[in-house]
Motif scaffolding. Structure first.
Motif, PDB file in Angstrom:
ATOM      1  N   ALA A   1       0.829  -1.207   0.000  1.00 46.50           N
ATOM      2  CA  ALA A   1       0.000   0.000   0.000  1.00 46.50           C
ATOM      3  C   ALA A   1       0.865   1.259   0.000  1.00 46.50           C
ATOM      4  O   ALA A   1       0.549   2.240  -0.692  1.00 46.50           O
ATOM      5  CB  ALA A   1      -0.934  -0.007   1.213  1.00 46.50           C
ATOM      6  N   LEU A   2       1.965   1.229   0.735  1.00 45.57           N
ATOM      7  CA  LEU A   2       2.860   2.388   0.771  1.00 45.57           C
ATOM      8  C   LEU A   2       3.571   2.572  -0.569  1.00 45.57           C
ATOM      9  O   LEU A   2       3.776   3.703  -1.009  1.00 45.57           O
ATOM     10  CB  LEU A   2       3.870   2.238   1.913  1.00 45.57           C
ATOM     11  CG  LEU A   2       4.738   3.448   2.207  1.00 45.57           C
ATOM     12  CD1 LEU A   2       3.901   4.694   2.482  1.00 45.57           C
ATOM     13  CD2 LEU A   2       5.659   3.157   3.390  1.00 45.57           C
ATOM     14  N   VAL A   3       3.924   1.490  -1.237  1.00 42.67           N
ATOM     15  CA  VAL A   3       4.525   1.585  -2.568  1.00 42.67           C
ATOM     16  C   VAL A   3       3.554   2.269  -3.528  1.00 42.67           C
ATOM     17  O   VAL A   3       3.936   3.179  -4.277  1.00 42.67           O
ATOM     18  CB  VAL A   3       4.931   0.188  -3.100  1.00 42.67           C
ATOM     19  CG1 VAL A   3       5.262   0.230  -4.581  1.00 42.67           C
ATOM     20  CG2 VAL A   3       6.112  -0.359  -2.317  1.00 42.67           C
ATOM     21  N   VAL A   4       2.288   1.851  -3.495  1.00 48.63           N
ATOM     22  CA  VAL A   4       1.281   2.455  -4.370  1.00 48.63           C
ATOM     23  C   VAL A   4       1.124   3.937  -4.062  1.00 48.63           C
ATOM     24  O   VAL A   4       1.118   4.785  -4.969  1.00 48.63           O
ATOM     25  CB  VAL A   4      -0.071   1.710  -4.239  1.00 48.63           C
ATOM     26  CG1 VAL A   4      -1.195   2.475  -4.925  1.00 48.63           C
ATOM     27  CG2 VAL A   4       0.048   0.307  -4.795  1.00 48.63           C
ATOM     28  N   ARG A   5       1.031   4.271  -2.787  1.00 48.53           N
ATOM     29  CA  ARG A   5       0.845   5.677  -2.415  1.00 48.53           C
ATOM     30  C   ARG A   5       2.052   6.520  -2.802  1.00 48.53           C
ATOM     31  O   ARG A   5       1.905   7.651  -3.267  1.00 48.53           O
ATOM     32  CB  ARG A   5       0.597   5.773  -0.910  1.00 48.53           C
ATOM     33  CG  ARG A   5       0.327   7.173  -0.441  1.00 48.53           C
ATOM     34  CD  ARG A   5      -0.847   7.246   0.435  1.00 48.53           C
ATOM     35  NE  ARG A   5      -1.129   8.616   0.783  1.00 48.53           N
ATOM     36  CZ  ARG A   5      -1.755   8.983   1.865  1.00 48.53           C
ATOM     37  NH1 ARG A   5      -2.175   8.066   2.707  1.00 48.53           N
ATOM     38  NH2 ARG A   5      -1.990  10.242   2.110  1.00 48.53           N
ATOM     39  N   ALA A   6       3.260   5.995  -2.638  1.00 51.77           N
ATOM     40  CA  ALA A   6       4.480   6.721  -3.019  1.00 51.77           C
ATOM     41  C   ALA A   6       4.526   6.929  -4.529  1.00 51.77           C
ATOM     42  O   ALA A   6       4.910   8.011  -4.998  1.00 51.77           O
ATOM     43  CB  ALA A   6       5.713   5.959  -2.544  1.00 51.77           C
ATOM     44  N   ASN A   7       4.127   5.916  -5.295  1.00 53.74           N
ATOM     45  CA  ASN A   7       4.107   6.057  -6.754  1.00 53.74           C
ATOM     46  C   ASN A   7       3.092   7.104  -7.208  1.00 53.74           C
ATOM     47  O   ASN A   7       3.374   7.892  -8.112  1.00 53.74           O
ATOM     48  CB  ASN A   7       3.824   4.712  -7.427  1.00 53.74           C
ATOM     49  CG  ASN A   7       4.993   3.768  -7.330  1.00 53.74           C
ATOM     50  OD1 ASN A   7       6.132   4.190  -7.144  1.00 53.74           O
ATOM     51  ND2 ASN A   7       4.728   2.479  -7.441  1.00 53.74           N
ATOM     52  N   LEU A   8       1.922   7.110  -6.594  1.00 56.64           N
ATOM     53  CA  LEU A   8       0.915   8.118  -6.931  1.00 56.64           C
ATOM     54  C   LEU A   8       1.413   9.524  -6.592  1.00 56.64           C
ATOM     55  O   LEU A   8       1.214  10.464  -7.377  1.00 56.64           O
ATOM     56  CB  LEU A   8      -0.399   7.836  -6.205  1.00 56.64           C
ATOM     57  CG  LEU A   8      -1.176   6.606  -6.683  1.00 56.64           C
ATOM     58  CD1 LEU A   8      -2.356   6.335  -5.755  1.00 56.64           C
ATOM     59  CD2 LEU A   8      -1.639   6.798  -8.116  1.00 56.64           C
ATOM     60  N   ALA A   9       2.060   9.673  -5.452  1.00 50.76           N
ATOM     61  CA  ALA A   9       2.597  10.982  -5.064  1.00 50.76           C
ATOM     62  C   ALA A   9       3.695  11.420  -6.028  1.00 50.76           C
ATOM     63  O   ALA A   9       3.777  12.600  -6.396  1.00 50.76           O
ATOM     64  CB  ALA A   9       3.121  10.933  -3.632  1.00 50.76           C
ATOM     65  N   ALA A  10       4.532  10.478  -6.466  1.00 56.97           N
ATOM     66  CA  ALA A  10       5.602  10.805  -7.417  1.00 56.97           C
ATOM     67  C   ALA A  10       5.009  11.246  -8.756  1.00 56.97           C
ATOM     68  O   ALA A  10       5.499  12.205  -9.374  1.00 56.97           O
ATOM     69  CB  ALA A  10       6.518   9.597  -7.615  1.00 56.97           C
ATOM     70  N   ARG A  11       3.950  10.575  -9.213  1.00 56.53           N
ATOM     71  CA  ARG A  11       3.317  10.970 -10.467  1.00 56.53           C
ATOM     72  C   ARG A  11       2.683  12.345 -10.351  1.00 56.53           C
ATOM     73  O   ARG A  11       2.740  13.147 -11.286  1.00 56.53           O
ATOM     74  CB  ARG A  11       2.291   9.923 -10.876  1.00 56.53           C
ATOM     75  CG  ARG A  11       2.982   8.652 -11.364  1.00 56.53           C
ATOM     76  CD  ARG A  11       2.087   7.479 -11.525  1.00 56.53           C
ATOM     77  NE  ARG A  11       0.944   7.683 -12.400  1.00 56.53           N
ATOM     78  CZ  ARG A  11      -0.037   6.807 -12.512  1.00 56.53           C
ATOM     79  NH1 ARG A  11       0.007   5.683 -11.821  1.00 56.53           N
ATOM     80  NH2 ARG A  11      -1.048   7.033 -13.323  1.00 56.53           N
ATOM     81  N   ALA A  12       2.075  12.631  -9.206  1.00 50.22           N
ATOM     82  CA  ALA A  12       1.469  13.951  -8.998  1.00 50.22           C
ATOM     83  C   ALA A  12       2.534  15.040  -8.998  1.00 50.22           C
ATOM     84  O   ALA A  12       2.339  16.112  -9.592  1.00 50.22           O
ATOM     85  CB  ALA A  12       0.686  13.964  -7.688  1.00 50.22           C
ATOM     86  N   ARG A  13       3.676  14.781  -8.342  1.00 54.56           N
ATOM     87  CA  ARG A  13       4.773  15.761  -8.358  1.00 54.56           C
ATOM     88  C   ARG A  13       5.302  15.963  -9.772  1.00 54.56           C
ATOM     89  O   ARG A  13       5.585  17.075 -10.192  1.00 54.56           O
ATOM     90  CB  ARG A  13       5.919  15.311  -7.443  1.00 54.56           C
ATOM     91  CG  ARG A  13       5.710  15.623  -5.993  1.00 54.56           C
ATOM     92  CD  ARG A  13       6.968  15.395  -5.170  1.00 54.56           C
ATOM     93  NE  ARG A  13       7.548  14.071  -5.362  1.00 54.56           N
ATOM     94  CZ  ARG A  13       7.145  12.976  -4.727  1.00 54.56           C
ATOM     95  NH1 ARG A  13       6.167  13.044  -3.861  1.00 54.56           N
ATOM     96  NH2 ARG A  13       7.727  11.813  -4.958  1.00 54.56           N
TER      97      ARG A  13
END
Length: 139
Positions: free
Chosen positions: A66-78
């Motif tokens: 779940a943390l991997v998914v959330r980190a990837n989504l945050a990276a895409r948003a940045r």
């Protein structure tokens, strides 16, 4: 033991021997330092300045994924906003801990950042003489 005698192990016997072993609360270290460290580490992962793998030893499989998914989504948003990852400034305001069962801790860390205050909710379970987060939520 003679050559003809063999020991038959069932699948459950093998699982019991090699699966992670639950540990009693009195055989585990104080969970509060780990709770504070994980709360800050999770915010740094989401901010993109820490790798999820650095927290892997303290996370069970589900919270890790779940943390991997959330980190990837945050990276895409940045990336979409052309922002670079910046180390977050935060302070752990409080840690609230409860012990619902032996070898289990449910905790919330209140973390203040310059823009907002967040809560990181964790469930830690004792396995193999150390704490592991089996549930994790950033609110």
């Amino acid at each position: 033991m003679t050559l003809g005698a063999r020991t038959r192990h069932t699948e459950n016997d093998i699982r019991d021997l090699f699966a992670p072993q639950h540990t009693r609360t009195d055989a585990l270290p104080d969970p509060e330092p780990l709770i504070a460290t994980l709360a800050g580490g999770v915010l740094e992962v989401i901010a993109g300045v820490r790798e999820v793998d650095q927290l892997a030893r303290w996370l069970a499989e589900d919270p890790y994924r779940a943390l991997v998914v959330r980190a990837n989504l945050a990276a895409r948003a940045r990336s979409a906003r052309a922002q670079s990852a910046l180390r977050p400034t935060y302070a752990i305001r409080s840690v609230h801990v409860s012990h619902p069962a032996d070898g289990v801790v449910e905790a919330t860390a209140v973390v203040a950042t310059p823009l907002r205050t967040r809560a990181v909710a964790l469930r830690l379970e004792g396995y193999d003489a150390r704490w592991r987060a089996t549930s994790l939520a950033v609110l």
